[in-house]
Design an enzyme around this catalytic site. Structure first.
Site, PDB file in Angstrom:
ATOM      1  N   CYS A  18      11.437  -3.818  -8.438  1.00 51.01           N
ATOM      2  CA  CYS A  18      12.583  -2.983  -9.477  1.00 51.01           C
ATOM      3  C   CYS A  18      12.586  -3.817 -10.782  1.00 51.01           C
ATOM      4  O   CYS A  18      12.176  -5.032 -10.744  1.00 51.01           O
ATOM      5  CB  CYS A  18      14.000  -3.317  -8.517  1.00 51.01           C
ATOM      6  SG  CYS A  18      13.856  -2.049  -7.120  1.00 51.01           S
ATOM      7  N   HIS A  37       4.920   2.404  -4.628  1.00 49.83           N
ATOM      8  CA  HIS A  37       3.894   1.689  -5.485  1.00 49.83           C
ATOM      9  C   HIS A  37       2.704   2.053  -4.710  1.00 49.83           C
ATOM     10  O   HIS A  37       2.470   2.403  -3.589  1.00 49.83           O
ATOM     11  CB  HIS A  37       4.226   0.347  -5.686  1.00 49.83           C
ATOM     12  CG  HIS A  37       3.979  -0.455  -4.209  1.00 49.83           C
ATOM     13  ND1 HIS A  37       5.090  -0.318  -3.179  1.00 49.83           N
ATOM     14  CD2 HIS A  37       3.108  -1.380  -3.762  1.00 49.83           C
ATOM     15  CE1 HIS A  37       4.593  -1.177  -2.218  1.00 49.83           C
ATOM     16  NE2 HIS A  37       3.359  -1.870  -2.395  1.00 49.83           N
TER      17      HIS A  37
END
Length: 354
Positions: free
Chosen positions: A73, A169
């Site tokens: 993040c 991801h």
């Protein structure tokens, strides 16, 4: 696309990819990190002829942290992460716990979005196009490293796959050798070319699937997706550009423009395979690209003979049940598939977006 390269506190490279040209990326990594130390070593198996990466330092990698400690993040206030800025579109950085490093290649992490609770399938077409741009750029850059022979861009999605970070991801592995899977394809390609006097096996596989039609999942002007005749996994789709190219760099503008819509549709269908109320479908998705190293071991084959394609598959075979790689698969590399490829293709057509 705007590309901004910077360095993290321990010297690793980090690259921002932005859809807007006016974005400034000057945030500094404020973490007190020591230089990264890796123990990556590639050892060759003399009996099988393949290579194994030995990377004991990965035992200490981050493992299922709570959402408020997610290292992918953006940084916020005193909560510092792998991404120094407070926001981002797409970010790529050198893995802190790489399987391959130095003379043994390179490993990178690709963050698709700053939204921790989303997935690739939730991206807009513009965002997915930016990820494609990042994959292409990294393929080009990594191919120039002296230790790199092949570049593999991929995503592992879901705890069932073994994912240890929930943030959406993927990864990029830059191998110092041609991978065994690719070598098998190149050998088949070379044998077919010799037997047919120049025929291309990839082209014929795609043509046969289109002629048969029973395993086609979707087809557009520039892409075709199908479940292969001898699919290894319960639900497995191969996505090819209609114009054969060896790698992501070879895609023309028309194929690049159409890709986000096609790929997002495939991912969304995967999440609908098992019906409403089911958890997100775990999957692995990866690009097969031609090696950048020499192809002397595959007589008569050159890079342009190889066909770029994306492979997408899930290890879930039905609701609540996984396909495990047991004795035959793990011990002898002989797969046993419980779902007929024609049945899988039919289901993936049934769950198309309306």
């Amino acid at each position: 696309m705007k590309k901004t390269s910077t360095r993290l506190a321990d010297g690793r490279e980090l690259i921002y990819y932005d859809s807007r040209d006016d974005v400034v990326r000057d945030a500094v990594d404020r973490r007190p990190l020591d230089p990264t130390v890796t123990t990556s070593e590639v050892r060759r198996d003399p009996l099988l002829g393949d290579s194994v990466a030995i990377a004991s330092h990965r035992q200490g990698r981050t493992y299922h942290p709570p959402a408020n400690e997610c290292p992918l993040c953006p940084s916020s206030g005193d909560r510092l992460s792998e991404i120094p800025d407070s926001s981002y579109d797409v970010v790529v950085f050198e893995n802190r716990f790489p399987s391959l490093a130095g003379d043994s290649g390179r490993c990178e992490v690709v963050c698709f979005t700053s939204d921790h609770d989303s997935s690739f399938a939730d991206l807009t077409e513009e965002q997915a196009g930016l990820v494609l741009d990042a994959w292409t750029d990294r393929t080009a850059e990594l191919s120039h490293l002296p230790s790199v022979e092949q570049v593999f861009c991929f995503e592992n999605r879901g705890a069932e796959i073994g994912v240890t970070l929930g943030h959406p991801h993927g990864q990029i592995y830059a191998y110092p050798f041609t991978t065994p899977r690719t070598a098998l394809m190149l050998r088949s390609l070379a044998a077919h070319k010799e037997a047919t006097g120049g025929g291309n096996l990839f082209d014929e596989v795609v043509a046969r699937e289109e002629a048969d039609g029973s395993r086609i999942v979707l087809a557009t002007d520039h892409w075709v997706a199908f479940v292969p005749y001898a699919a290894h996994w319960p639900y497995e789709v191969h996505l090819y550009p209609r114009r054969r190219v060896p790698d992501l760099l070879g895609l023309d503008e028309a194929a690049r423009t159409e890709f986000p819509k096609v790929y997002l549709e495939l991912l969304r269908r995967f999440d609908r395979i098992f019906g409403e109320g089911e958890p997100p479908t775990p999957y692995i998705a990866g690009w097969h690209q031609a090696p950048f190293g020499p192809l002397e071991d595959f007589e008569g084959v050159n890079r342009d003979d190889f066909a770029l394609h994306l492979e997408l598959f899930t290890i879930r075979r039905t609701s609540g049940k996984l396909k495990f790689l047991a004795g035959s698969e793990s011990g002898m590399s002989v797969f046993i598939n419980d779902v007929p490829p024609e049945t899988a293709a039919q289901r993936l057509r049934e769950v198309a977006s309306s």
